[in-house]
Scaffold this motif. Structure first.
Motif, PDB file in Angstrom:
ATOM      1  N   TYR A 126       0.820  -1.214   0.000  1.00  0.00           N
ATOM      2  CA  TYR A 126       0.000   0.000   0.000  1.00  0.00           C
ATOM      3  C   TYR A 126       0.857   1.268   0.000  1.00  0.00           C
ATOM      4  O   TYR A 126       0.558   2.226  -0.699  1.00  0.00           O
ATOM      5  N   LYS A 127       1.949   1.246   0.758  1.00  0.00           N
ATOM      6  CA  LYS A 127       2.869   2.398   0.766  1.00  0.00           C
ATOM      7  C   LYS A 127       3.556   2.549  -0.585  1.00  0.00           C
ATOM      8  O   LYS A 127       3.712   3.657  -1.099  1.00  0.00           O
ATOM      9  N   GLU A 147       1.211   4.048  -3.033  1.00  0.00           N
ATOM     10  CA  GLU A 147       1.048   5.479  -2.749  1.00  0.00           C
ATOM     11  C   GLU A 147       2.221   6.289  -3.302  1.00  0.00           C
ATOM     12  O   GLU A 147       2.022   7.366  -3.870  1.00  0.00           O
ATOM     13  N   SER A 152       1.680   9.038  -6.281  1.00  0.00           N
ATOM     14  CA  SER A 152       2.080  10.430  -6.060  1.00  0.00           C
ATOM     15  C   SER A 152       3.005  10.919  -7.172  1.00  0.00           C
ATOM     16  O   SER A 152       2.860  12.038  -7.668  1.00  0.00           O
ATOM     17  N   LYS A 158       1.016  11.390 -10.559  1.00  0.00           N
ATOM     18  CA  LYS A 158      -0.062  12.388 -10.554  1.00  0.00           C
ATOM     19  C   LYS A 158       0.069  13.412 -11.687  1.00  0.00           C
ATOM     20  O   LYS A 158      -0.915  13.802 -12.297  1.00  0.00           O
ATOM     21  N   HIS A 204      -6.466   0.923  -5.012  1.00  0.00           N
ATOM     22  CA  HIS A 204      -5.705   1.799  -4.110  1.00  0.00           C
ATOM     23  C   HIS A 204      -5.016   2.920  -4.901  1.00  0.00           C
ATOM     24  O   HIS A 204      -4.987   4.070  -4.464  1.00  0.00           O
ATOM     25  N   LYS A 258      -7.661   5.458  -5.850  1.00  0.00           N
ATOM     26  CA  LYS A 258      -8.060   6.191  -4.642  1.00  0.00           C
ATOM     27  C   LYS A 258      -7.054   7.300  -4.327  1.00  0.00           C
ATOM     28  O   LYS A 258      -7.428   8.428  -4.011  1.00  0.00           O
ATOM     29  N   GLN A 259      -5.761   6.985  -4.461  1.00  0.00           N
ATOM     30  CA  GLN A 259      -4.715   7.980  -4.189  1.00  0.00           C
ATOM     31  C   GLN A 259      -4.792   9.161  -5.150  1.00  0.00           C
ATOM     32  O   GLN A 259      -4.386  10.269  -4.823  1.00  0.00           O
TER      33      GLN A 259
END
Length: 162
Positions: free
Chosen positions: A31-32, A35, A39, A42, A65, A68-69
């Motif tokens: 999960y990290k 993320e 990021s 993006k 996930h 969602k981020q």
């Protein structure tokens, strides 16, 4: 029109609980990693992407996930049984079925298919697309059926983002 293809390998999965392959869950670390990659990705959302994932739990969880981020609703994710493959030629066959009206596609799936496809279609070589790793390629083709030699324009690997 040109085509943009993004391949993201599922996050690190667990081998405990003796689950069937397609039911394996993500490890906490995944999960990290997802993320970090989301990021860094993006800035690429200036294009409208279509998101498709393998139905395997670890790939679908990675996709959800990731979206969602980025603040993208889960309803934008399409689950495709043909993406549960480890074979590059099956993955290519899937790409040939993509509607040519779609210009930007992001797939969530599995190795070795993703590493092999990135190496076959892009202009950079990767020994291995790591878990939660992402490769983005651009093609000067108007049809998914004609994908051949693309330009690798981005790769994001969690170990480089931590």
């Amino acid at each position: 029109m040109s085509k943009t293809l993004v391949l993201m390998r599922h996050g690190k999965s667990s081998w405990k609980d003796n689950l069937p392959d397609d039911e394996r869950l993500l490890k906490k670390r995944a999960y990290k990693d997802i993320e970090h990659v989301a990021s860094a990705f993006k800035h690429c959302l200036d294009k409208d992407f279509v998101f498709k994932s393998s139905y395997a739990e670890r790939a679908e969880s990675t996709a959800k996930h990731f979206l969602k981020q980025l603040g993208i609703p889960e309803t934008h994710l399409h689950i495709e049984s043909d993406l549960y493959t480890f074979d590059e030629s099956s993955l290519k066959a899937f790409l040939y079925t993509v509607d040519d009206s779609l210009d930007n596609l992001m797939l969530f799936g599995h190795n070795p298919a993703f590493t092999n496809l990135a190496n076959a279609l892009g202009d950079q070589y990767f020994d291995n697309l790591p878990t939660s790793g992402l490769v983005m390629m651009h093609f000067k083709n108007s049809s998914w059926k004609d994908l051949a030699s693309g330009k690798t324009i981005l790769h994001l690997f969690p170990k480089n983002l931590r």
